[in-house]
Design an enzyme around this catalytic site. Structure first.
Site, mmCIF file in Angstrom:
data_model
loop_
_atom_site.group_PDB
_atom_site.id
_atom_site.type_symbol
_atom_site.label_atom_id
_atom_site.label_comp_id
_atom_site.label_asym_id
_atom_site.label_seq_id
_atom_site.Cartn_x
_atom_site.Cartn_y
_atom_site.Cartn_z
ATOM 1 N N GLY A 12 0.778 -1.245 0.000
ATOM 2 C CA GLY A 12 0.000 0.000 0.000
ATOM 3 C C GLY A 12 0.804 1.287 0.000
ATOM 4 N N SER A 13 2.028 1.252 -0.551
ATOM 5 C CA SER A 13 2.797 2.508 -0.561
ATOM 6 C C SER A 13 2.192 3.528 -1.524
ATOM 7 C CB SER A 13 4.275 2.258 -0.890
ATOM 8 O OG SER A 13 4.479 2.031 -2.262
ATOM 9 N N ASN A 107 -5.600 2.778 -12.762
ATOM 10 C CA ASN A 107 -4.624 1.792 -12.310
ATOM 11 C C ASN A 107 -3.225 2.350 -12.514
ATOM 12 O OD1 ASN A 107 -3.587 -0.816 -11.500
ATOM 13 N ND2 ASN A 107 -3.138 -1.240 -13.652
ATOM 14 N N HIS A 109 0.652 0.949 -13.315
ATOM 15 C CA HIS A 109 1.398 -0.233 -13.749
ATOM 16 C C HIS A 109 2.889 0.118 -13.781
ATOM 17 C CE1 HIS A 109 2.031 -4.089 -15.624
ATOM 18 N NE2 HIS A 109 2.846 -3.493 -16.477
HETATM 19 C C1 GAR Z 1 3.503 -1.128 -7.419
HETATM 20 O O1 GAR Z 1 4.807 -1.215 -7.945
HETATM 21 C C2 GAR Z 1 2.467 -1.146 -8.528
HETATM 22 O O2 GAR Z 1 2.870 -0.435 -9.666
HETATM 23 C C3 GAR Z 1 2.400 -2.620 -8.821
HETATM 24 O O3 GAR Z 1 2.411 -3.227 -7.561
HETATM 25 C C4 GAR Z 1 3.155 -2.412 -6.656
HETATM 26 C C5 GAR Z 1 2.307 -2.125 -5.440
HETATM 27 O O4 GAR Z 1 3.054 -1.474 -4.453
HETATM 28 N N1 GAR Z 1 1.207 -2.952 -9.550
HETATM 29 C C6 GAR Z 1 1.157 -3.920 -10.462
HETATM 30 O O5 GAR Z 1 2.115 -4.618 -10.747
HETATM 31 C C7 GAR Z 1 -0.187 -4.082 -11.138
HETATM 32 N N2 GAR Z 1 -0.146 -5.153 -12.090
HETATM 33 P P1 GAR Z 1 2.333 -0.743 -3.254
HETATM 34 O O6 GAR Z 1 1.388 -1.764 -2.624
HETATM 35 O O7 GAR Z 1 3.445 -0.379 -2.319
HETATM 36 O O8 GAR Z 1 1.614 0.448 -3.795
#
Ligand code: GAR
Length: 201
Positions: A12-13, A107, A109
């Site tokens: 969840g950053s 979203n 990515h």
């Molecule tokens: C992030 O790097 C996001 O771009 C990626 O997951 C991570 C979540 O980090 N999303 C994907 O790969 C979507 N297919 P977070 O939980 O710290 O925000």
């Protein structure tokens, strides 16, 4: 102000960065609910700290993807969100969920779409040997990371990078990009014409 539902599967950053921007007054929205598909997701603790309600909906509780998505629709309906913000939500949404929120789901990515869609995007970029990668904020359609692109930013990729070192370099860029893109969405500045996003005024 827009009412926002954040969907996250993990730490969840990105959600935290958006929360910070809302508190700082740079995004005209409020996080009204956090939805996660993992009962142990890090984002849950964050949402509790923000005093935002959390809904845990795990896929395994449902016999079909359709039933799962209908349950999510029903669960968030009381919060009447104007926008759905996917922040590390690792499931492909189908038409049951997307149709009622068409052009209102964002979203992020961790690659420059349309390159390296799907899982392990940073690892795919390293394996491909690209010298520049980045992140993409886009509207969600029923394809895999295929919806209209709102904003992209880049980072260099070095020869000795791994999936993890590239992901670490990218993360702060993701936060900046998502804040800026969501601010435009909340100000009704984004217009989609023939799959192209135009930024108004
Ligand atoms: C992030 O790097 C996001 O771009 C990626 O997951 C991570 C979540 O980090 N999303 C994907 O790969 C979507 N297919 P977070 O939980 O710290 O925000």
């Amino acid at each position: 102000r827009k009412k926002l539902a954040i969907f996250a599967s993990g730490r969840g950053s990105n959600a935290e960065a958006l929360h910070d921007a809302i508190k700082a007054g740079t995004i005209n929205g409020d996080i009204v609910v956090v939805v996660t598909d993992h009962a142990d997701a890090g984002v849950i603790e964050r949402a509790e700290r923000w005093n935002v309600p959390v809904i845990v909906i795990e896929r395994k509780g449902f016999e079909s993807k359709d039933a799962f998505e209908q349950a999510m629709i029903d669960a968030i309906a009381p919060y009447s969100p104007d926008g759905i913000v996917l922040a590390g939500y690792m499931r492909l949404l189908g038409p049951t969920f997307i149709t009622p929120y068409e052009n209102r789901i964002l979203n992020i990515h961790p690659a420059l779409l349309p390159s390296f869609s799907g899982l392990h995007a940073q690892g795919q970029a390293v394996v491909a040997g690209v010298k520049v990668s980045g992140c993409t904020v886009h509207f969600v359609d029923t394809g895999m990371d295929s919806g209209p692109i709102i904003m992209q930013n880049t980072v260099p990729v070095y020869a000795d990078d791994t999936e993890d070192t590239l992901a670490e370099r990218l993360l702060p860029i993701e936060h900046v990009t998502y804040k800026e893109a969501l601010a435009l969405f909340c100000d009704d500045k984004l217009e989609i014409k023939d799959h192209i996003v135009h930024i108004k005024g």
